[in-house]
Design an enzyme around this catalytic site. Structure first.
Site, mmCIF file in Angstrom:
data_model
loop_
_atom_site.group_PDB
_atom_site.id
_atom_site.type_symbol
_atom_site.label_atom_id
_atom_site.label_comp_id
_atom_site.label_asym_id
_atom_site.label_seq_id
_atom_site.Cartn_x
_atom_site.Cartn_y
_atom_site.Cartn_z
ATOM 1 N N ARG A 130 6.495 2.986 27.012
ATOM 2 C CA ARG A 130 5.937 2.773 25.667
ATOM 3 C C ARG A 130 4.611 2.051 25.838
ATOM 4 N NH1 ARG A 130 9.270 -0.303 20.891
ATOM 5 N NH2 ARG A 130 9.203 -1.999 22.401
ATOM 6 N N TYR A 171 21.162 13.946 -9.306
ATOM 7 C CA TYR A 171 20.321 15.110 -8.973
ATOM 8 C C TYR A 171 21.086 16.122 -8.141
ATOM 9 C CZ TYR A 171 16.171 12.377 -10.281
ATOM 10 O OH TYR A 171 15.237 11.643 -10.942
ATOM 11 N N LYS A 196 9.821 -9.732 14.167
ATOM 12 C CA LYS A 196 8.900 -8.684 13.704
ATOM 13 C C LYS A 196 9.492 -7.978 12.479
ATOM 14 C CE LYS A 196 10.961 -5.577 17.131
ATOM 15 N NZ LYS A 196 10.825 -5.025 18.488
ATOM 16 N N MET A 202 15.953 7.274 -6.503
ATOM 17 C CA MET A 202 14.965 6.290 -6.052
ATOM 18 C C MET A 202 15.368 4.863 -6.425
ATOM 19 S SD MET A 202 10.857 6.157 -6.772
ATOM 20 C CE MET A 202 10.554 7.795 -6.143
#
Ligand SMILES: *Cc1c(COP(=O)(O)O)cnc(C)c1O
Length: 382
Positions: free
Chosen positions: A142, A274, A43, A323
């Site tokens: 779940r 940053y 998956k 990013m």
């Protein structure tokens, strides 16, 4: 028109997926599970490794089943000619059942509506009877039916000529904590359902419960099949299980690599990236590497002391992960140059950075780190 852009050369960041490691790990897990079979859980793009290539390698290595979360993930496997049985790990939406039948996927069912929808889809397609697996919730809460509910669903399946009761399974909540007794409790609840169904003459060919952690730590719970994801990728389910001998024999399949894109000297007292968070104590060579949080490098690594390898040495990430790029503090090392290989996850020289190293630094699990390596990162299979 321009020639096709070379995605690796122009990107200068890539993930290497060692399919030999996948085959090796599948072989070890299949041997551990035998006589039970191995279901390779692929998956989420095989946990960021690429589902089609990994599925093929896992089948070559000894897996006989595949499992995915979504119908679309099953479709991807089928579209690439993979015809091994594919288990859907949750009950598909009613609207998806026609596709499930058309793609010959094996749905997991745990509701009366699910049974009805699957049978209808088979009838509508005039398809041969479809094998389905029934999921019992033994405590994780779940998905899955209660014990009574699962017996009712299994009976409903057995009564429908369109369906075959192909499997019964459950899922462990804490198998990655080997000392936690709750897994034994789940096993006992599961065994009770298996026995109730047997007394009704319902014994499906595949009873299964174990994920990687269960397969490694619960040999008595293997039943007919184990469903391994993280171990197939050569990564321990938890730090607690990293000590299991077999885990040491697994080979991590993925490494995340890049090339230095730019190098400069930054004077002492100045900070980088940053936020200008941490002024450099000494003047340093600072390397820019074109990979960032959009590629799966967690932003928090820049705050909590993430390290990468350049020239076979560990080097701290200097300042915030951005990013598309990170900055690496190479200290007084003048030899670091644009084009040098950077290892973010994997080995270089005698050093290694693992997915768990990242996970522990940013307070998550290796699963999330691997799944986070985004589609923008090209994969190279070796
Ligand atoms: C994801 C998943 C697995 C695989 O878990 P790992 O810990 O990666 O081995 C097995 N079973 C189910 C139901 C899952 O959702």
């Amino acid at each position: 028109m321009a020639a096709q852009v070379d995605v690796v050369a122009t990107r200068r960041a890539w993930a290497e997926v060692d399919l030999g490691a996948i085959r090796h790990n599948a072989g070890l897990l299949a041997a551990l599970a035998a006589p039970a079979s191995l279901c390779a859980v692929v998956k989420a793009g095989a946990y960021g490794h690429g589902s089609v290539a990994v599925a093929r390698a896992a089948l070559e290595g000894g897996a006989s089943w595949l499992a995915v979360a979504l119908v679309t993930e099953g479709e991807t496997l089928r579209r690439h000619g993979i015809d091994a049985p594919v288990l859907l790990l949750s009950e598909p939406p009613v609207e998806a059942m026609d596709d499930v039948v058309a793609l010959s996927l094996t749905p997991t069912l745990y509701t009366a509506q699910g049974v009805e929808a699957a049978a209808k889809a088979v009838a509508a397609a005039a398809a041969p009877p479809l094998a389905v697996h029934v999921k019992v919730d033994t405590g994780m809460h779940r998905v899955g039916a209660s014990a009574d509910g699962a017996v009712a669903v299994a009976k409903a399946v057995a009564e429908r000529p369109e369906l075959v009761f192909g499997g019964l399974w459950t899922h462990f909540a804490v198998a990655d904590e080997p000392a936690n007794p709750f897994t034994d409790e789940q096993c006992a609840r599961f065994d009770a359902v298996v026995e109730r169904l047997a007394s009704l003459g319902l014994r499906p060919p595949l009873v299964h419960a174990c994920n990687s952690a269960g397969a490694l730590a619960m040999p008595g719970a293997h039943h007919d099949m184990v469903r391994c994801g993280i171990a197939l990728y050569g990564v321990a389910p938890s730090p607690a299980l990293a000590a299991v001998e077999l885990v040491a024999g697994l080979r991590p399949a993925l490494s995340l690599r890049a090339r230095v894109s730019y190098v400069k000297k930054v004077p002492a007292g100045q900070a980088v990236s940053y936020g200008l968070r941490r002024p450099l104590a000494q003047a340093a060579t600072v390397a820019t590497v074109p990979v960032g949080y959009a590629d799966g490098v967690p932003w928090r690594l820049g705050v909590t002391g993430g390290e990468v390898l350049i020239g076979g040495r560990r080097r701290p990430i200097a300042g915030s992960v951005t990013m598309d790029q990170i900055l690496v503090d190479c200290g007084d090392d003048d030899r670091v140059l644009p084009g040098d290989e950077v290892v973010l996850i994997g080995r270089q020289g005698g050093e290694q950075v693992t997915a768990w190293d990242w996970a522990t630094k940013v307070d998550t699990i290796a699963y999330e780190v691997l799944c986070g390596i985004g589609p923008r990162v090209p994969k190279i299979y070796g």
